[in-house]
Design a protein around this motif. Structure first.
Motif, mmCIF file in Angstrom:
data_model
loop_
_atom_site.group_PDB
_atom_site.id
_atom_site.type_symbol
_atom_site.label_atom_id
_atom_site.label_comp_id
_atom_site.label_asym_id
_atom_site.label_seq_id
_atom_site.Cartn_x
_atom_site.Cartn_y
_atom_site.Cartn_z
ATOM 1 N N VAL A 1 6.259 -5.264 93.805
ATOM 2 C CA VAL A 1 4.884 -5.685 94.058
ATOM 3 C C VAL A 1 4.017 -5.367 92.849
ATOM 4 O O VAL A 1 3.233 -6.188 92.392
ATOM 5 C CB VAL A 1 4.347 -4.985 95.327
ATOM 6 C CG1 VAL A 1 2.844 -5.169 95.438
ATOM 7 C CG2 VAL A 1 5.054 -5.537 96.549
ATOM 8 N N ASN A 2 4.218 -4.151 92.325
ATOM 9 C CA ASN A 2 3.445 -3.761 91.149
ATOM 10 C C ASN A 2 3.667 -4.720 90.001
ATOM 11 O O ASN A 2 2.725 -5.180 89.368
ATOM 12 C CB ASN A 2 3.839 -2.356 90.706
ATOM 13 C CG ASN A 2 2.976 -1.329 91.420
ATOM 14 O OD1 ASN A 2 1.882 -1.674 91.863
ATOM 15 N ND2 ASN A 2 3.461 -0.126 91.549
ATOM 16 N N SER B 1 2.290 -8.302 90.927
ATOM 17 C CA SER B 1 0.834 -8.427 91.044
ATOM 18 C C SER B 1 0.118 -8.107 89.729
ATOM 19 O O SER B 1 -1.039 -8.414 89.559
ATOM 20 C CB SER B 1 0.309 -7.530 92.166
ATOM 21 O OG SER B 1 0.811 -6.240 92.013
ATOM 22 N N TYR C 1 -1.305 -11.161 88.136
ATOM 23 C CA TYR C 1 -2.514 -11.654 88.800
ATOM 24 C C TYR C 1 -3.707 -10.767 88.523
ATOM 25 O O TYR C 1 -4.823 -11.209 88.336
ATOM 26 C CB TYR C 1 -2.282 -11.765 90.314
ATOM 27 C CG TYR C 1 -1.190 -12.762 90.656
ATOM 28 C CD1 TYR C 1 -1.393 -14.135 90.418
ATOM 29 C CD2 TYR C 1 0.010 -12.354 91.189
ATOM 30 C CE1 TYR C 1 -0.393 -15.046 90.716
ATOM 31 C CE2 TYR C 1 1.000 -13.252 91.503
ATOM 32 C CZ TYR C 1 0.802 -14.605 91.258
ATOM 33 O OH TYR C 1 1.758 -15.493 91.543
ATOM 34 N N LYS C 2 -3.412 -9.460 88.532
ATOM 35 C CA LYS C 2 -4.500 -8.508 88.300
ATOM 36 C C LYS C 2 -5.180 -8.790 86.957
ATOM 37 O O LYS C 2 -6.397 -8.851 86.855
ATOM 38 C CB LYS C 2 -3.956 -7.077 88.295
ATOM 39 C CG LYS C 2 -3.874 -6.468 89.673
ATOM 40 C CD LYS C 2 -3.540 -4.992 89.521
ATOM 41 C CE LYS C 2 -2.577 -4.548 90.582
ATOM 42 N NZ LYS C 2 -1.970 -3.283 90.243
ATOM 43 N N ILE D 1 -4.110 -3.742 97.521
ATOM 44 C CA ILE D 1 -2.978 -4.637 97.782
ATOM 45 C C ILE D 1 -2.585 -4.488 99.241
ATOM 46 O O ILE D 1 -2.449 -3.377 99.749
ATOM 47 C CB ILE D 1 -1.781 -4.282 96.880
ATOM 48 C CG1 ILE D 1 -2.081 -4.665 95.427
ATOM 49 C CG2 ILE D 1 -0.520 -4.986 97.349
ATOM 50 C CD1 ILE D 1 -1.055 -4.206 94.443
ATOM 51 N N ILE E 1 2.212 -10.768 99.992
ATOM 52 C CA ILE E 1 1.349 -9.744 99.421
ATOM 53 C C ILE E 1 -0.028 -10.363 99.245
ATOM 54 O O ILE E 1 -0.155 -11.505 98.813
ATOM 55 C CB ILE E 1 1.872 -9.303 98.050
ATOM 56 C CG1 ILE E 1 3.208 -8.592 98.213
ATOM 57 C CG2 ILE E 1 0.865 -8.402 97.343
ATOM 58 C CD1 ILE E 1 3.930 -8.411 96.917
ATOM 59 N N THR E 2 -1.042 -9.626 99.644
ATOM 60 C CA THR E 2 -2.391 -10.093 99.373
ATOM 61 C C THR E 2 -3.029 -9.137 98.377
ATOM 62 O O THR E 2 -3.066 -7.934 98.605
ATOM 63 C CB THR E 2 -3.227 -10.140 100.659
ATOM 64 O OG1 THR E 2 -2.507 -10.894 101.619
ATOM 65 C CG2 THR E 2 -4.560 -10.803 100.404
ATOM 66 N N LEU E 3 -3.454 -9.733 97.302
ATOM 67 C CA LEU E 3 -4.115 -8.938 96.277
ATOM 68 C C LEU E 3 -5.613 -9.154 96.434
ATOM 69 O O LEU E 3 -6.083 -10.275 96.514
ATOM 70 C CB LEU E 3 -3.648 -9.453 94.911
ATOM 71 C CG LEU E 3 -4.051 -8.688 93.698
ATOM 72 C CD1 LEU E 3 -3.411 -7.311 93.691
ATOM 73 C CD2 LEU E 3 -3.628 -9.456 92.452
ATOM 74 N N GLU F 1 -9.182 -8.398 94.766
ATOM 75 C CA GLU F 1 -9.747 -7.950 93.498
ATOM 76 C C GLU F 1 -11.274 -8.113 93.542
ATOM 77 O O GLU F 1 -11.789 -9.189 93.844
ATOM 78 C CB GLU F 1 -9.148 -8.806 92.371
ATOM 79 C CG GLU F 1 -9.392 -8.299 90.994
ATOM 80 C CD GLU F 1 -8.633 -7.028 90.658
ATOM 81 O OE1 GLU F 1 -7.446 -6.919 91.048
ATOM 82 O OE2 GLU F 1 -9.239 -6.131 90.025
#
Ligand code: GH3
Ligand code: MG
Ligand code: MG
Length: 633
Positions: A40-41, A44, A47-48, A143, A156-158, A160
């Protein structure tokens, strides 16, 4: 399956089982979480970065300074453009929300499906709400991880934050599925399934092993039981007992005395009844749960007595109790009530025994000693070599390693005057050591070896008489010798001058089965001219028969009457009576075991004519005796 493979299955199986459980419930879940986190890290992260750029470039580029700025259609479209750039196959939803009066509303939504409109109210899920709260407070992204769900996807929902003037003004939602995670999940599930399979298989195997073991001990118990007596049988001894920890037990071997006689007199059925009761007494005398009783032979029982918490003495007491109970027990059969005794051989020190059979052998040696010592007793195995092996005795006799020592029987009024020399048999070992009869005579009694030995002893003494023409010698004969036709014939065919100087001492140390034959042969010897003396008179009971039926020449009064004659008035009375009887019947009396002058004086006073004992001389070779030159022969 033998006991070793069973043990292996149990130990190895338990180990595998433990490891499997550990994996299934401890290692695997942790591993799973770790892998997911990592993935996940990693994913994501891209995207981050993208959203961070929105914060930097978009907000600054468009000079947005408030939420209202953000809501302007032009800015929303610009944001939509930015967000659209992020889209790919994995992205499910992508939108931004803002908060107004504590209600979340859609700012922009660029999702391909289920697109919402501006200002539409957004209802966050519980998880999302918590994340949003945190974001507004901390200004940091969040997250949310959601597994399966109706779509059976791992998502997974990020979340931000869009920060304007150091305040969270909106939150971007990027919702994407992770294919790799799905694969990993499948893999982990497969691993779990495999482990569950292993656990089930091993458990089944262990249960099966335990079942078969229990079957051996419980269901197959019958195969290990002696039908007649209800104690264990030899199958048990051979298959199960070798596994026990021998060190923890004392080994005792019980053998009923003279059991053959019972069978012969009352029949086999009576014998069986007695065996049953005998086993019952044994069972009651030992601990059912700890001690082991096995019918070892026909009327021989092996008892393994657990040492725990008991010292040798209390184990021996248990054996003694059993022997006493048997001695006191009545064994009813029909109208008769039979009594028995038993002999026991015990091996106390099992610590250094390597196998049960070795230990039993030693107990058997002790049992044999108990039988030899007269039966009805307990004998404890001792590490010593008093007894020679039958083979060795046989070899020595065959080789003619036989000799006699001679002890004079003297006139008590003139102790230099010799009546005759008693021949006492010895064997000579290959290295020249003299072996005394207590090491071999009892062992060969009632065997053909005994007859062989008697024949050689007679021949030896005839040779001595031929060599030393002036001496007289006596040879001991047992009842078995007296029914040995060859021996009697050999004696009767001897020439006159030998017969005159050869005497026979009749022993009575064994059961006499054929009295008539014994008496008959004794008569033949007497008629030929041999002198006969009754040995150990006063110890047996049936040697009166000889007195009544034969013209006996000498009575040798038993050592037991002489040894303590000065301490026992009764012994004196008895000796006096024997002497009186002997005199009236023209029989001479000889006292054995004269050890000192005091005994000599007493027996002389009582009227005994001749004597023998250490006071006069120990047994020696004939050469030694004759060299002393002190004997008037
Ligand atoms: P000892 O005092 O030397 O022990 O003499 P014993 O007569 O007991 O001699 P031994 O122990 O050698 O003989 C055992 C006898 O036990 C031989 C056999 O006739 C008898 N016997 C063995 N098994 C059974 C059985 O199952 N039932 C019966 N009735 N007799 C048995
Ligand atoms: Mg017996
Ligand atoms: Mg026996």
């Amino acid at each position: 399956m033998n006991i070793y493979s069973k043990k292996l299955i149990l130990y190895l199986g338990s180990a595998i089982l433990a490891i499997s459980f550990l994996f299934l419930f401890l290692v695997l879940p942790k591993f799973e979480v770790k892998i997911k986190d990592e993935l996940v890290n990693n994913i994501s992260y891209a995207y981050k970065g993208f959203i961070k750029n929105i914060n930097k470039d978009f907000i600054q580029q468009h000079k947005i300074s408030s939420l209202n700025d953000l809501k302007k259609i032009k800015n929303r479209l610009a944001l939509a453009h930015h967000l659209s750039l992020m889209k790919n196959d994995n992205i499910e939803y992508i939108f931004a929300v803002y908060k107004e009066d504590n209600i979340y509303k859609i700012l922009i939504d660029v999702s391909d499906t289920d697109k919402s409109n501006f200002d539409e109210i957004f209802f966050p899920t519980e998880k999302e709400e918590k994340a949003l709260d945190r974001i507004y407070k901390t200004k940091r992204e969040a997250i949310i991880f959601h597994e399966a769900g109706e779509t059976k996807k791992i998502g997974i929902t990020l979340l931000e934050p869009l920060i304007i003037n150091n305040k969270v003004q909106a939150v971007v939602f990027v919702d994407f599925t992770v294919q790799t995670l799905l694969t990993i999940n499948k893999l982990i599930n497969m691993l779990k399934l495999f482990l569950i399979f292993v656990i089930s298989f091993i458990s089944a195997l262990i249960i099966f092993t335990i079942y078969t073991t229990l079957k051996v001990f419980y269901f197959k118990k019958k195969a290990y039981m002696d039908e007649l007596t209800g104690v264990y049988n030899r199958n048990y001894l051979e298959e199960v007992l070798p596994e026990i920890n021998l060190q923890k037990y004392v080994v005792a071997l019980f053998d009923i005395d003279y059991f053959k006689k019972i069978n012969d007199t009352y029949g086999h059925k009576a014998g069986d009844e007695i065996l049953k009761k005998f086993a019952k007494i044994l069972k009651n005398s030992f601990r059912e749960d700890e001690d082991v009783i096995v019918r070892y032979g026909g009327e021989e029982f092996l008892v393994l007595i657990k040492k725990d918490r008991r010292n040798s003495l209390s184990v021996l007491n248990a054996v003694k109790r059993a022997v006493d109970r048997i001695r006191k027990a009545m064994f009813p059969y029909g109208k008769e009530v039979l009594r028995l005794t038993t002999s026991v051989g015990v091996l106390l020190d099992t610590e250094k025994e390597k196998s049960l059979s070795e230990a039993i052998k030693k107990a058997d040696v002790a049992l044999y000693k108990a039988k030899l010592a007269g039966r009805n007793r307990i004998e404890i195995y001792e590490e010593e070599n008093v007894y020679l092996s039958i083979t060795k005795i046989n070899n020595l006799i065959e080789k003619g390693n036989i000799l006699c020592h001679y002890q004079p029987v003297v006139d008590l009024n003139n102790s230099r005057k010799v009546l005759y020399f008693e021949a006492l048999v010895r064997l000579k070992d290959d290295d020249g050591t003299i072996i005394y009869p207590n090491s071999f005579l009892e062992l060969i009694k009632n065997t053909y070896l005994y007859a062989k030995l008697s024949k050689k002893v007679l021949e030896y003494n005839v040779d001595i008489l031929r060599k030393y023409k002036n001496i007289k010698v006596s040879v001991n004969l047992s009842p078995s010798d007296l029914i040995n036709e060859t021996l009697i014939k050999d004696a009767i065919s001897l020439e006159e001058h030998i017969v005159k100087r050869l005497k026979f001492e009749i022993l009575e140390t064994e059961e006499i089965k054929n009295y008539d034959k014994v008496l008959d042969n004794l008569k033949r010897l007497k008629e030929k001219g041999f002198q006969i003396s009754i040995d150990d008179f006063g110890s047996g009971y049936s040697n009166f028969k000889y007195l009544l039926n034969l013209d006996i020449d000498f009575i040798k009064i038993d050592a037991n009457l002489i040894k303590n004659i000065n301490e026992s008035k009764k012994s004196q009375e008895l000796v006096k009576a024997i002497v009186l009887f002997a005199k009236n019947n023209s029989i001479s009396t000889i006292a054995e075991f004269i050890e000192n002058e005091k005994i000599l004086e007493t027996v002389k006073k009582l009227g005994v004519e001749y004597g023998q004992g250490y006071y006069f001389s120990k047994p020696k070779t004939i050469e030694e005796i004759l060299e002393e030159k002190k004997w008037d022969i």
